[in-house]
Design a protein around this motif. Structure first.
Motif, PDB file in Angstrom:
ATOM      1  N   THR A 121      18.742   2.715  -7.881  1.00 31.99           N
ATOM      2  CA  THR A 121      17.845   2.840  -6.671  1.00 31.99           C
ATOM      3  C   THR A 121      16.348   3.359  -6.789  1.00 31.99           C
ATOM      4  N   PHE A 122      15.318   2.431  -6.478  1.00 28.97           N
ATOM      5  CA  PHE A 122      14.191   2.743  -6.556  1.00 28.97           C
ATOM      6  C   PHE A 122      13.411   3.335  -5.573  1.00 28.97           C
ATOM      7  N   THR A 123      12.959   4.462  -5.358  1.00 30.15           N
ATOM      8  CA  THR A 123      12.265   4.960  -4.024  1.00 30.15           C
ATOM      9  C   THR A 123      10.832   5.287  -4.333  1.00 30.15           C
ATOM     10  N   GLY A 124       9.807   5.113  -3.269  1.00 31.14           N
ATOM     11  CA  GLY A 124       8.677   5.722  -3.397  1.00 31.14           C
ATOM     12  C   GLY A 124       7.857   5.649  -2.157  1.00 31.14           C
ATOM     13  N   ARG A 125       6.732   5.939  -2.323  1.00 23.24           N
ATOM     14  CA  ARG A 125       5.736   5.683  -1.166  1.00 23.24           C
ATOM     15  C   ARG A 125       4.372   4.836  -1.628  1.00 23.24           C
ATOM     16  N   THR A 126       3.857   4.495  -0.323  1.00 21.12           N
ATOM     17  CA  THR A 126       2.770   3.539  -0.582  1.00 21.12           C
ATOM     18  C   THR A 126       1.572   4.107   0.492  1.00 21.12           C
ATOM     19  N   LYS A 127       0.281   3.602  -0.022  1.00 19.61           N
ATOM     20  CA  LYS A 127      -1.024   4.107   0.778  1.00 19.61           C
ATOM     21  C   LYS A 127      -1.556   2.774   1.254  1.00 19.61           C
ATOM     22  N   GLY A 128      -1.924   2.670   2.490  1.00 22.52           N
ATOM     23  CA  GLY A 128      -2.661   1.564   3.039  1.00 22.52           C
ATOM     24  C   GLY A 128      -2.161   0.346   3.149  1.00 22.52           C
ATOM     25  N   MET A 129      -0.824   0.080   2.964  1.00 22.87           N
ATOM     26  CA  MET A 129       0.052  -1.206   3.257  1.00 22.87           C
ATOM     27  C   MET A 129       0.752  -1.019   4.646  1.00 22.87           C
ATOM     28  N   PRO A 130       0.379  -2.200   5.219  1.00 22.23           N
ATOM     29  CA  PRO A 130       1.053  -2.366   6.605  1.00 22.23           C
ATOM     30  C   PRO A 130       2.508  -2.275   6.284  1.00 22.23           C
ATOM     31  N   ILE A 131       3.285  -1.818   7.579  1.00 24.79           N
ATOM     32  CA  ILE A 131       4.773  -1.779   7.634  1.00 24.79           C
ATOM     33  C   ILE A 131       5.202  -3.136   7.615  1.00 24.79           C
ATOM     34  N   GLY A 132       6.193  -3.509   6.751  1.00 19.30           N
ATOM     35  CA  GLY A 132       6.744  -4.747   6.599  1.00 19.30           C
ATOM     36  C   GLY A 132       6.269  -5.488   5.377  1.00 19.30           C
ATOM     37  N   SER A 133       5.366  -5.059   4.753  1.00 19.08           N
ATOM     38  CA  SER A 133       4.763  -5.816   3.493  1.00 19.08           C
ATOM     39  C   SER A 133       6.226  -5.669   2.533  1.00 19.08           C
ATOM     40  N   LYS A 134       6.142  -6.789   1.974  1.00 20.95           N
ATOM     41  CA  LYS A 134       7.047  -7.181   1.163  1.00 20.95           C
ATOM     42  C   LYS A 134       6.903  -6.770  -0.476  1.00 20.95           C
ATOM     43  N   LEU A 135       7.704  -5.970  -0.989  1.00 20.12           N
ATOM     44  CA  LEU A 135       7.550  -5.376  -2.425  1.00 20.12           C
ATOM     45  C   LEU A 135       8.634  -6.029  -3.129  1.00 20.12           C
ATOM     46  N   VAL A 136       8.225  -6.472  -4.358  1.00 16.87           N
ATOM     47  CA  VAL A 136       9.303  -6.763  -5.422  1.00 16.87           C
ATOM     48  C   VAL A 136       9.642  -6.156  -6.746  1.00 16.87           C
ATOM     49  N   LEU A 137      10.479  -6.113  -7.366  1.00 16.42           N
ATOM     50  CA  LEU A 137      10.774  -5.394  -8.438  1.00 16.42           C
ATOM     51  C   LEU A 137      10.683  -6.214  -9.643  1.00 16.42           C
ATOM     52  N   GLN A 138       9.603  -5.659 -10.694  1.00 21.95           N
ATOM     53  CA  GLN A 138       9.558  -6.243 -11.684  1.00 21.95           C
ATOM     54  C   GLN A 138       9.901  -5.450 -13.103  1.00 21.95           C
ATOM     55  N   HIS A 139      10.236  -6.229 -14.011  1.00 24.02           N
ATOM     56  CA  HIS A 139      10.489  -5.516 -15.255  1.00 24.02           C
ATOM     57  C   HIS A 139       9.754  -6.079 -16.571  1.00 24.02           C
ATOM     58  N   MET A 140       9.323  -5.385 -17.546  1.00 19.22           N
ATOM     59  CA  MET A 140       8.673  -5.763 -18.844  1.00 19.22           C
ATOM     60  C   MET A 140       9.660  -6.593 -19.751  1.00 19.22           C
ATOM     61  N   LYS A 141       9.499  -7.953 -20.177  1.00 17.31           N
ATOM     62  CA  LYS A 141      10.305  -8.478 -20.926  1.00 17.31           C
ATOM     63  C   LYS A 141       9.455  -9.419 -21.538  1.00 17.31           C
ATOM     64  N   GLY A 142       9.599  -9.302 -23.067  1.00 23.10           N
ATOM     65  CA  GLY A 142       8.774 -10.228 -23.873  1.00 23.10           C
ATOM     66  C   GLY A 142       7.459 -10.035 -23.736  1.00 23.10           C
ATOM     67  N   GLY A 143       6.764  -8.710 -23.515  1.00 19.37           N
ATOM     68  CA  GLY A 143       5.510  -8.578 -23.389  1.00 19.37           C
ATOM     69  C   GLY A 143       4.660  -8.906 -22.091  1.00 19.37           C
ATOM     70  N   LYS A 144       5.637  -9.486 -21.086  1.00 12.63           N
ATOM     71  CA  LYS A 144       5.140  -9.837 -19.840  1.00 12.63           C
ATOM     72  C   LYS A 144       5.806  -9.362 -18.727  1.00 12.63           C
ATOM     73  N   TRP A 145       5.406  -9.138 -17.532  1.00 11.98           N
ATOM     74  CA  TRP A 145       6.139  -8.876 -16.177  1.00 11.98           C
ATOM     75  C   TRP A 145       6.759  -9.829 -15.584  1.00 11.98           C
ATOM     76  N   THR A 146       8.502  -9.706 -15.270  1.00  7.68           N
ATOM     77  CA  THR A 146       9.113 -10.707 -14.859  1.00  7.68           C
ATOM     78  C   THR A 146       9.631 -10.146 -13.567  1.00  7.68           C
ATOM     79  N   THR A 147       9.493 -10.867 -12.337  1.00 12.56           N
ATOM     80  CA  THR A 147      10.066 -10.501 -11.069  1.00 12.56           C
ATOM     81  C   THR A 147      11.619 -10.663 -11.076  1.00 12.56           C
TER      82      THR A 147
END
Length: 140
Positions: free
Chosen positions: A70-96
């Protein structure tokens, strides 16, 4: 009298020519400075330019392959309902990854994901061009 009229006419013409020369030189300078001045770049909307994902936390920080994190956190200045995606570093680049959530009331988010790649995984949450700090999860 004829000489006076000629000198007045000459002075008037000279003043007119000088005025025209000054005006055209000033206009040329204005056009030259307008042509050389940099064009303003398009601005990003206020909500995106001031938006930030300020925190991210992974629970637990060590899991077996296929277990839920489970990933949790807070944002600043983003509208409620803004879509967030999870990414991981694989092969030297970020993959969604196929895990997403939206910003909730109170500017918080919570996201569950199953991690299958073994080893230390660097992960982050992203919204448009805004990204969170990275968090590391060990997958055994």
């Amino acid at each position: 009298m004829k000489a006076t009229l000629r000198s007045r006419t000459a002075r008037t013409l000279a003043a007119g020519a000088l005025s025209a020369a000054l005006l055209s030189a000033g206009a040329a300078g204005t056009f030259a400075s307008a042509a050389t001045s940099p064009k303003p770049s398009p601005s990003v909307s206020a909500s995106k330019s001031t938006a930030a994902i300020t925190t991210i936390k992974a629970t637990p920080e060590s899991v077996k392959a296929g277990d839920k994190v489970t990933f949790t956190g807070r944002t600043k200045g983003m509208p409620i309902g803004s879509k967030l995606v999870l990414q991981h570093m694989k092969g030297g680049k970020w993959t969604t990854l196929q895990a997403s959530t939206t910003v909730k009331q109170g500017s918080s988010y919570s996201l569950d994901a199953k991690l299958n790649d073994k080893g230390k995984q660097e992960l982050r949450v992203k919204y448009d061009e805004v990204t969170s700090p990275t968090v590391t999860v060990t997958v055994k």
